[in-house]
Design a protein around this motif. Structure first.
Motif, PDB file in Angstrom:
ATOM      1  N   LEU A  90       0.764  -0.988  -0.034  1.00  0.00           N
ATOM      2  CA  LEU A  90      -0.078   0.078  -0.253  1.00  0.00           C
ATOM      3  C   LEU A  90       0.940   1.282   0.018  1.00  0.00           C
ATOM      4  CD1 LEU A  90      -2.742  -0.991   2.817  1.00  0.00           C
ATOM      5  CD2 LEU A  90      -3.303  -0.732   0.114  1.00  0.00           C
ATOM      6  N   PRO A  91       0.415   2.404  -0.785  1.00  0.00           N
ATOM      7  CA  PRO A  91       1.358   3.463  -0.746  1.00  0.00           C
ATOM      8  C   PRO A  91       1.255   4.302   0.463  1.00  0.00           C
ATOM      9  CG  PRO A  91      -0.705   3.825  -1.982  1.00  0.00           C
ATOM     10  CD  PRO A  91      -0.746   2.308  -1.553  1.00  0.00           C
ATOM     11  N   THR A  92       0.396   4.018   1.633  1.00  0.00           N
ATOM     12  CA  THR A  92       0.490   4.711   2.580  1.00  0.00           C
ATOM     13  C   THR A  92       0.311   3.909   3.958  1.00  0.00           C
ATOM     14  OG1 THR A  92      -1.821   5.270   2.473  1.00  0.00           O
ATOM     15  CG2 THR A  92      -0.574   7.026   1.599  1.00  0.00           C
ATOM     16  N   HIS A  93       0.796   4.220   5.147  1.00  0.00           N
ATOM     17  CA  HIS A  93       0.713   3.426   6.101  1.00  0.00           C
ATOM     18  C   HIS A  93      -0.949   3.489   6.685  1.00  0.00           C
ATOM     19  CE1 HIS A  93       4.862   3.024   6.587  1.00  0.00           C
ATOM     20  NE2 HIS A  93       5.050   4.000   6.490  1.00  0.00           N
ATOM     21  N   LEU A  94      -1.132   2.106   7.163  1.00  0.00           N
ATOM     22  CA  LEU A  94      -2.607   1.936   7.564  1.00  0.00           C
ATOM     23  C   LEU A  94      -2.670   2.676   9.066  1.00  0.00           C
ATOM     24  CD1 LEU A  94      -3.193  -1.795   6.654  1.00  0.00           C
ATOM     25  CD2 LEU A  94      -4.212   0.285   5.622  1.00  0.00           C
ATOM     26  N   GLY A  95      -3.847   3.182   9.387  1.00  0.00           N
ATOM     27  CA  GLY A  95      -3.957   3.780  10.780  1.00  0.00           C
ATOM     28  C   GLY A  95      -4.400   2.800  11.872  1.00  0.00           C
ATOM     29  N   ARG A  96      -4.345   3.449  12.972  1.00  0.00           N
ATOM     30  CA  ARG A  96      -5.005   2.421  14.128  1.00  0.00           C
ATOM     31  C   ARG A  96      -5.995   1.606  13.978  1.00  0.00           C
ATOM     32  NH1 ARG A  96      -2.468   1.137  19.006  1.00  0.00           N
ATOM     33  NH2 ARG A  96      -3.946   0.190  20.509  1.00  0.00           N
ATOM     34  N   ALA A  97      -7.124   2.490  13.334  1.00  0.00           N
ATOM     35  CA  ALA A  97      -8.507   1.844  13.440  1.00  0.00           C
ATOM     36  C   ALA A  97      -8.482   0.815  12.272  1.00  0.00           C
ATOM     37  CB  ALA A  97      -9.631   2.874  13.050  1.00  0.00           C
ATOM     38  N   GLU A  98      -7.627   1.043  11.289  1.00  0.00           N
ATOM     39  CA  GLU A  98      -7.750   0.211  10.104  1.00  0.00           C
ATOM     40  C   GLU A  98      -7.039  -1.307  10.600  1.00  0.00           C
ATOM     41  OE1 GLU A  98      -7.424   3.037   6.268  1.00  0.00           O
ATOM     42  OE2 GLU A  98      -5.818   2.910   7.355  1.00  0.00           O
TER      43      GLU A  98
ATOM     44  N   ALA B 119       2.411  -9.818  14.892  1.00  0.00           N
ATOM     45  CA  ALA B 119       3.043  -8.708  14.432  1.00  0.00           C
ATOM     46  C   ALA B 119       2.173  -7.462  14.668  1.00  0.00           C
ATOM     47  CB  ALA B 119       3.402  -8.320  12.898  1.00  0.00           C
ATOM     48  N   LEU B 120       0.928  -7.781  14.443  1.00  0.00           N
ATOM     49  CA  LEU B 120      -0.251  -6.649  14.314  1.00  0.00           C
ATOM     50  C   LEU B 120      -0.440  -6.260  15.941  1.00  0.00           C
ATOM     51  CD1 LEU B 120      -2.806  -7.865  12.092  1.00  0.00           C
ATOM     52  CD2 LEU B 120      -1.938  -5.625  12.036  1.00  0.00           C
ATOM     53  N   ALA B 121      -0.560  -7.368  16.806  1.00  0.00           N
ATOM     54  CA  ALA B 121      -0.506  -7.074  18.297  1.00  0.00           C
ATOM     55  C   ALA B 121       0.531  -6.244  18.885  1.00  0.00           C
ATOM     56  CB  ALA B 121      -0.604  -8.514  18.980  1.00  0.00           C
ATOM     57  N   ARG B 122       1.664  -6.402  18.380  1.00  0.00           N
ATOM     58  CA  ARG B 122       2.846  -5.670  18.821  1.00  0.00           C
ATOM     59  C   ARG B 122       2.623  -4.140  18.460  1.00  0.00           C
ATOM     60  NH1 ARG B 122       6.278  -8.808  21.474  1.00  0.00           N
ATOM     61  NH2 ARG B 122       6.563 -11.043  20.854  1.00  0.00           N
TER      62      ARG B 122
END
Length: 586
Positions: free
Chosen positions: A325-333, A400-403
């Protein structure tokens, strides 16, 4: 009277003519492996239905005119000795047609109307148009004559068996033009200020914008990139019915669903250039996740099936997706993905593990996505190594997501589960030479000549080197000049058109190529990529391919095949751009 457009030409016998967002296409394919003499408007609402027959006609005598059909992404043409007809999408639910030298019929595909089936036809005085109402699609199809003369309209308000439809012919200037719309119940009379040439140009421009976004790297070295992008673009439908987001169907032929692993490959191909659409592809089946955490088998306009599931490749897919993805995902996503993957993983760790067992099982070959693979011949309720491998990758993605979300205790739990299950995989299913399958009921083990047994290579760098080397050697035995046969060609069970018992498939190719590359087997990964890309460039984007001849099989316009080509071609380009060389073995 020819719109000045260019683009990759294709046969409508192989690839339907359609446009992004539309729920219908123009094609001779009206059912599974069923080709009509004439092109039809084929709707994919409430299933696949050929609703209207589109027929070029001789001006003298009114007989069916002999024409050849030509197609590029923005324009469909019937070309005859005395004239031509052209069709372009004005909107996802409307097409315009114009003609000169030929008359044209827009006719009900089926003559018989019953109280429960068929097409009713009438003139609507409020809109000054003719309307077909279809029992099968539950929609209406309105034909408005914009120029020319309505030569005939048989079957107006007729019941029972009758020809139904309109025939348009030219006036003194030699031209005619009509609009055909798909609608629900009613809308204002058709009106448009755009010329046909402007409409065709806009349709072509919409596709060009798409391909420029998803395949900006394309060149003469990737000759199938534009057509691959067209297959994906034209198979995309608007959110409607049970399709909760814009969705890429597997095809606008008869495989007109979103299956719950196919969507991952489309998401990955779209990630860098169409990130919002890619995001929707990843999440679409999760919108129908049930209370157990399971994903449905498939989703389409009016049907969600839960009788089977599909393999948990979603952790693997999301890891690749977020890096593209061209941008980083936010916390909500990230939280949304984490919670959905957590429930999906929980399904396999609870209801798909026998009491006291460490490894999960499939209930049928359909659950694996490899419906009739020979791995399932001795039994259907089976513990297989590919399932465990995908689950380990998903557990590591959850870690990885949990960290990243600041949940260290959950991260520790996920990594612990991944290590325990991978240890059980090697202890229980690895013989020292190969992986075996095991009956979930009796504990009996067996091996097969199916490529499915080698799919744990998807673990890549997480496997011991001696295991990946043994798997790589066995994978080489499945290579034909065209790619990876899903059953060894020397196997007594090999079938040229045997679905997962021989033909080459895109998802197996991508997963194996990625696993080999991550495990350091670069030359073999390059070879597999090169052969599959060459296969698509020669034989198109079929559902699968004959492993010994390369011939496309089954549905000939399959989006996960096109997306897999785009993925492999893009990555090949990036490697060349980064190193100035390539290890591929042609």
């Amino acid at each position: 009277m020819t719109a000045a457009l260019s683009g990759p030409a294709f046969s409508v016998h192989d690839i339907p003519f359609s446009a992004y967002g539309s729920w219908f296409d123009i094609s001779p394919v009206i059912a599974e492996k069923t080709y009509a003499e004439d092109l039809h408007l084929v709707s994919h609402q409430n299933g696949m239905h050929g609703v209207l027959r589109l027929v070029p006609l001789e001006p003298v005598g009114g007989g069916r005119a002999e024409t050849r059909v030509e197609a590029i992404p923005g324009l469909l043409s019937w070309v005859g000795e005395s004239g031509r007809v052209e069709l372009a999408y004005e909107a996802p639910d409307a097409v315009r047609l114009r003609g000169s030298g030929l008359d044209f019929g827009v006719l009900a595909a089926v003559r018989t109307l019953t109280p429960f089936s068929g097409t009713y036809f009438f003139h609507d005085p409020a809109a000054n148009a003719h309307v077909f109402t279809s029992y099968e699609t539950g929609r209406r199809y309105r034909v408005t004559v914009l120029s020319g003369t309505l030569a005939d309209a048989p079957g107006d308000q007729a019941l029972g068996s009758s020809d139904r439809g309109v025939t348009v012919t030219a006036e003194a200037d030699g031209h005619w033009e009509v609009a055909v719309e798909e609608l629900d119940t009613a809308r204002p009379p058709y009106a448009s200020s755009a010329s046909f040439d402007d409409i065709a140009s806009a349709a072509q421009g919409a596709f060009t914008d798409f391909v420029d976004a998803v395949a900006p790297w394309r060149s003469e070295a990737t000759p199938a990139a534009e057509l691959a992008a067209y297959v994906v673009w034209s198979a995309t439908v608007a959110a409607k019915g049970l399709v909760t987001r814009p969705g890429v169907l597997m095809s606008k032929h008869w495989m007109d669903k979103v299956w719950s692993w196919d969507h991952c490959f489309n998401a990955l191909a779209l990630a860098s250039g169409a990130p919002e659409l890619a995001w929707h592809q990843f999440h679409l089946p999760f919108d129908h996740q049930d209370e157990s955490g399971a994903l449905p088998d498939s989703v389409t306009h009016s049907e969600v099936l839960y009788n089977f599931v599909k393999p948990p490749i979603h952790g693997w897919a999301f890891g690749h997706l977020r890096r593209s993805l061209p941008t980083h995902l936010g916390r909500a996503e990230l939280t949304e993905v984490y919670e959905r993957l957590e429930r999906w993983t929980g399904f396999w760790l609870t209801v798909r593990r026998a009491p006291g067992a460490e490894l999960p099982y499939y209930q049928h070959g359909n659950d694996s996505g490899w419906d009739n693979a020979t791995t399932f011949d001795p039994g259907r309720v089976v513990v297989t190594a590919d399932l465990t491998a995908f689950l380990v990758l998903q557990l590591r993605e959850l870690e990885a997501l949990a960290r990243e979300l600041g949940r260290p205790d959950e991260a520790s739990r996920w990594v612990g589960a991944a290590e325990e299950i991978q240890a059980a995989l090697l202890d229980q299913l690895w013989t020292g030479e190969r992986f075996v399958a095991r009956s979930a009921g009796t504990g009996e083990t067996w091996s097969s000549a199916s490529l499915l047994d080698l799919m744990p290579i998807a673990l890549g760098e997480h496997l011991p080197a001696e295991v990946t080397s043994a798997l790589a050697d066995r994978i080489k035995a499945h290579l034909t000049p065209y790619g990876l046969a899903t059953e060894l060609t020397t196997s007594p069970h090999y079938r040229a058109d045997g679905y997962w018992r021989g033909p080459i498939w895109a998802p197996a190719t991508v997963l194996i190529e990625d696993g080999l590359r991550r495990a350091g087997h670069l030359r073999l990964a390059d070879d597999i990529s090169a052969r599959f890309r060459a296969l698509c460039e020669t034989h198109g984007f079929a559902e699968n391919f004959d492993a010994l001849t390369g011939t496309g099989l089954r549905d000939r316009a399959y989006t996960w095949t096109a997306s897999s080509y785009l993925l492999l071609a893009r990555d090949h380009h990036l490697r060349l751009a980064g190193t100035g060389s390539d290890d591929a073995v042609a």
